[in-house]
Scaffold this active site. Structure first.
Site, PDB file in Angstrom:
ATOM      1  N   LYS A 162       0.825  -1.200   0.000  1.00 55.46           N
ATOM      2  CA  LYS A 162       0.000   0.000   0.000  1.00 55.46           C
ATOM      3  C   LYS A 162       0.864   1.257   0.000  1.00 55.46           C
ATOM      4  CE  LYS A 162      -1.392   2.324   3.385  1.00 55.46           C
ATOM      5  NZ  LYS A 162      -1.906   2.810   4.682  1.00 55.46           N
TER       6      LYS A 162
ATOM      7  N   ASP B   9      -6.306   0.977   0.984  1.00 56.74           N
ATOM      8  CA  ASP B   9      -6.314   1.152   2.430  1.00 56.74           C
ATOM      9  C   ASP B   9      -7.681   0.725   2.958  1.00 56.74           C
ATOM     10  OD1 ASP B   9      -8.040   3.162   1.707  1.00 56.74           O
ATOM     11  OD2 ASP B   9      -6.985   4.763   2.777  1.00 56.74           O
TER      12      ASP B   9
END
Length: 218
Positions: free
Chosen positions: A121, A139
């Site tokens: 991420k 996320d």
């Protein structure tokens, strides 16, 4: 699961709602962005920005982070969750950037993921925001929105969500969509109190329809 036409409608509505969605982590360069995103794990962007306001005045280069003890750096980020582990990773990645990348943040996602404390991420965020590489960083907001709306399956892993979104969304819209989905999840489709009654996507949203039925029965 949404079809192609429904996905297009969702993307267009999110653009209409949040046309200026962008990274809310304050930074002046790719290195500061790396630090900010590492700090943001399990933490709000607002808190990170409060901490980095002073942090980035004290530390401007990877060398600066290595010039202090780990204990001192811990104190500087103490108000952020997991501050001990994050301080350790920040010093490790600073060392890597100096000795493995000639003092510059690497641009490719694979190289970014080799840095301490940088997962997929984080690497996607940095590649997209700092280097304009097409990417979708999944996320908690992106995952929640994607699953509630039916872009992907409830049981999908974070990686499966990312791959599904990359497959269903045009590549030249990946980065913009990533930010819009974050804003949509952060300010509209919240985890506990999503604004279903006022949502322009309600008719397509499987989760929203369930919630509205419960509200109407109450």
């Amino acid at each position: 699961m949404l079809n192609k036409k429904e996905i297009r409608f969702c993307l267009d509505e999110m653009e209409r709602m949040f046309p200026h969605a962008t990274c809310e982590l304050i930074h002046r360069n790719p290195f500061e962005l790396v630090i900010a995103v590492v700090l943001s794990a399990q933490c709000t962007d607002d808190l990170v920005n409060k901490v980095t306001r002073e942090l980035f005045n004290k530390y401007k280069t990877p060398e600066d982070y290595l010039a202090v003890s780990q204990e001192e750096l811990q104190q500087d980020i103490r108000s952020i969750g997991l501050f001990r582990n994050k301080a350790k990773n920040i010093q490790k990645l600073s060392h890597q950037i100096i000795h493995e990348y000639d003092g510059k943040v690497p641009e490719s996602r694979d190289e970014l993921m080799r840095l301490a404390g940088v997962g997929r991420k984080t690497a996607n965020v940095v590649a997209s925001v700092a280097f304009n590489e097409p990417a979708i960083a999944v996320d908690t907001h992106v995952e929640r929105v994607a699953k509630r709306l039916g872009f992907c399956r409830w049981k999908d892993s974070v990686l499966e969500v990312e791959k599904t979104l990359m497959r269903k969304i045009p590549e030249d819209e990946w980065s913009a969509t990533h930010h819009r989905m974050i804003f949509f999840g952060r300010y509209h489709c919240k985890a506990r109190n999503p604004d279903c009654p006022e949502c322009p996507l309600l008719e397509l949203c499987r989760e929203g329809k369930k919630r509205m039925k419960r509200i109407n029965k109450a």
